[in-house]
Design a protein around this motif. Structure first.
Motif: not given
Ligand SMILES: Nc1ncnc2c1ncn2[C@@H]1O[C@H](COP(=O)(O)OP(=O)(O)OP(=O)(O)O)[C@@H](O)[C@H]1O
Ligand SMILES: [Mg+2]
Length: 582
Positions: A414-416, A368-376, A526-528, A343-345
């Motif tokens: 990294m993505q960013d 999809p975007t925001g699905s949690g890939k980068s978080t993983l 990746a999205h592609r 969880c993020y907060r």
């Molecule tokens: N530092 C953070 N603090 C709070 N919430 C975050 C943070 N980083 C990401 N999130 C939230 O966590 C969720 C997953 O984000 P994440 O970056 O993992 O998505 P993603 O699958 O990599 O998306 P994308 O394809 O756009 O890169 C999103 O809903 C985002 O708003």
């Protein structure tokens, strides 16, 4: 007290120098008493009694004492300056090192401008306190005390009258201290906010211009600037309220001396010379009382600043290194997620993620975007700790591994993307500074960056601007990829690394990457579909859950999310023949 202890830990290294400085301050304070006494003596002996012969020796003493006093004062002021510069040098270093240990969570919640304000304004308040305030408090205290003693020595009655006024001044000074203190905290806080606005505006200047939001930004700055002005004015108002009272009582000393002293001279209870001596010491009573206001001001600033610095230093990173880490200098790259949730907060982002990857395999994560890939992938690097479940590398829980060793084994693009304002070579070799030029060029070749780098007049020595200004999006991505490759890690993470390059370049990159990745565990986000179709395992994430998993062929057969994305990206391609495609 805790605040002072932290400061004292820095200051104590210079305690002997400080003690010497304070002794010299004492000497100068004592010497300050000589001249008024001699001036009074000149009045009594030369002007009144006519002993002209003593004039030259007495004047010589005045000149000698003044010159000597100035030299000693210069010496100890320089010493304090050196101590203070040394002290803040170490303080800055400690804070900077502490910042390096902070985790993503800290930087997610702390404004850069705030940190910058602490490292500049607050540290400078500490410098000023060390270089100027300490010895001035001591100097003024001594000057005042010695003056009182000397006035008693010359005329006890006059001393008692003058001293009766000073407690009033002390009370006013004390009240002012208590009232003005919160305003200094408010000023420092507002200064941080102002800094943050400026810092964000400069970093985001391209967005500001693209949206033509200059006026909005000026307004935003003006609001904070106005508040900063207000906070300073609030503090000044308190200051201005008390200062005249302080000044009034301080000048009362001179008025009382002229009236009472004058009467005493007329009544022959005091000689004219003694009146002149006491008048000379009035300055030594007056000046510390006036200075008290400024010194209180500076002491308050110091406490407000040290409080903010200590808050920064006390900020404990949430990602802790284990006490007895399991040594794993070089990992093979067997990565395992077991029921991982995060969880993020309090907002759940990943739910019950489980999968395994063997060394040499490539895992692709799509969704999809925001699905949690980068978080993983952030969790693999321990940028954040998972709330439940386990992540293991080579069968060791990553929480039991040394953080540095863990991250040494991983290279992430990294993505960013962040590139430093350095040469291209410096940026590529960031993770492996000992790499030869040949190795740097090899990494650039694999990332398909060599050609465009060579096309720059200064090649690898081309300095790129802050955050990689001067390069296209795709060029930045390729330099970031080369930087990750040169680290030659066991686990390679590519988060959206080729999203900005054309399909043909992407194909070339994946082709050259293949042999490089053979003995590594590779994560590709990746999205592609073209970027992920050759992966050994593809995980499809949706709302933080793995909703599909398998190879490209298996996923197409499932005709789920992956199949839909494939269909959308292939356009008119005959997707009914998916069996043949894979
Ligand atoms: N530092 C953070 N603090 C709070 N919430 C975050 C943070 N980083 C990401 N999130 C939230 O966590 C969720 C997953 O984000 P994440 O970056 O993992 O998505 P993603 O699958 O990599 O998306 P994308 O394809 O756009 O890169 C999103 O809903 C985002 O708003
Ligand atoms: Mg992402």
């Amino acid at each position: 007290m805790k605040m002072f202890k932290w400061y004292w830990d820095f200051l104590k290294k210079y305690k002997f120098k400080m003690a010497l400085g304070l002794m010299l301050t004492l000497l100068v304070s004592l010497m300050q008493l000589i001249n008024p006494y001699i001036e009074g003596t000149i009045i009594d002996r030369v002007l009144i009694k006519g002993e002209v012969g003593v004039l030259i020796p007495l004047l010589s003493i005045i000149i000698g004492v003044t010159v000597f006093r100035c030299i000693v004062k210069f010496g100890y002021q320089m010493m304090y300056e050196h101590i203070s510069q040394d002290l803040i040098f170490k303080m800055r270093e400690e804070i900077y090192c502490h910042l390096q240990n902070q985790d993503f969570n800290f930087f997610d919640t702390t404004r850069t401008g705030d940190i910058m304000a602490r490292l500049t304004g607050d540290i400078d308040a500490v410098r000023h306190f060390t270089a100027w305030v300490i010895y001035n408090v001591f100097d003024n205290f001594l000057t005042f005390t010695f003056a009182v003693v000397m006035i008693f020595f010359v005329n006890a009655k006059m001393a008692r009258i003058l001293l009766a006024i000073t407690p009033i001044i002390a009370v006013v000074a004390y009240k002012m201290t208590n009232t003005v203190r919160p305003s200094f905290f408010a000023i420092r806080e507002q200064f941080s906010k102002l800094n943050s606005v400026v810092q964000e505006n400069i970093s985001g200047n391209r967005v500001v211009k693209a949206f033509a939001k200059e006026e909005y930004e000026i307004e935003k700055f003006s609001r904070q600037n106005e508040l900063f002005k207000e906070k300073n004015l609030d503090s000044s108002r308190i200051w201005e309220k008390y200062l005249p009272v302080l000044e009034f009582f301080a000048s009362m000393l001179s008025i009382v001396l002229i009236i009472v002293g004058g009467i005493m001279v007329i009544r022959k209870n005091l000689t004219l010379g003694e009146l002149v001596i006491i008048n000379g010491y009035i300055w030594a009573l007056n000046n510390p009382l006036r200075m008290a206001g400024w010194l209180i001001n500076d002491i308050q600033r110091f406490f407000a600043s040290i409080d903010r610095l200590i808050n920064l230093v006390n900020e404990e990173p949430k990602i802790k290194n284990p006490k007895h880490p399991i040594q794993k200098e070089k990992v093979r790259g067997f990565v395992e997620f077991e029921n991982v949730s995060f969880c993020y907060r309090d907002i759940p982002v990943l739910k019950n993620i489980s999968f395994e990857v063997h060394p040499g395999q490539t895992v692709a994560i799509v969704g999809p975007t925001g699905s949690g890939k980068s978080t993983l992938i952030n969790l693999i690097c321990r940028f954040y700790d998972c709330n439940s479940g386990k992540i293991r590398i080579d069968n060791v829980d990553i929480k039991d591994m040394d953080k540095k060793e863990l991250r040494d084994n991983i290279a992430a693009s990294m993505q960013d993307i962040f590139l430093f304002s350095d040469t291209i070579e410096g940026n590529i070799s960031y993770g492996n500074p000992n790499a030869s030029m040949k190795q740097v060029q090899w990494a650039a070749q694999v990332a398909d960056a060599h050609e465009f780098i060579e096309s720059f007049p200064e090649g690898y020595d081309t300095i790129i601007g802050e955050r990689g200004v001067g390069l296209s999006g795709g060029q930045k991505q390729r330099i970031a990829l080369a930087r990750a490759l040169l680290k030659n890690p066991s686990i390679l993470i590519l988060d959206d690394t080729t999203s900005s390059v054309d399909i043909e370049t992407e194909y070339k990159i994946h082709k050259t990457l293949k042999p490089f990745c053979e003995n590594k565990t590779t994560f590709i986000i990746a999205h592609r579909i073209s970027s992920v179709k050759n992966a050994d395992l593809i995980l499809v994430l949706n709302h933080g859950k793995i909703v599909e998993r398998g190879t490209h062929g298996e996923l197409l057969q499932k005709r789920g999310y992956y199949y839909d994305v494939f269909k959308n990206q292939m356009g008119d391609f005959d997707v009914s023949a998916v069996g043949e495609v894979c």
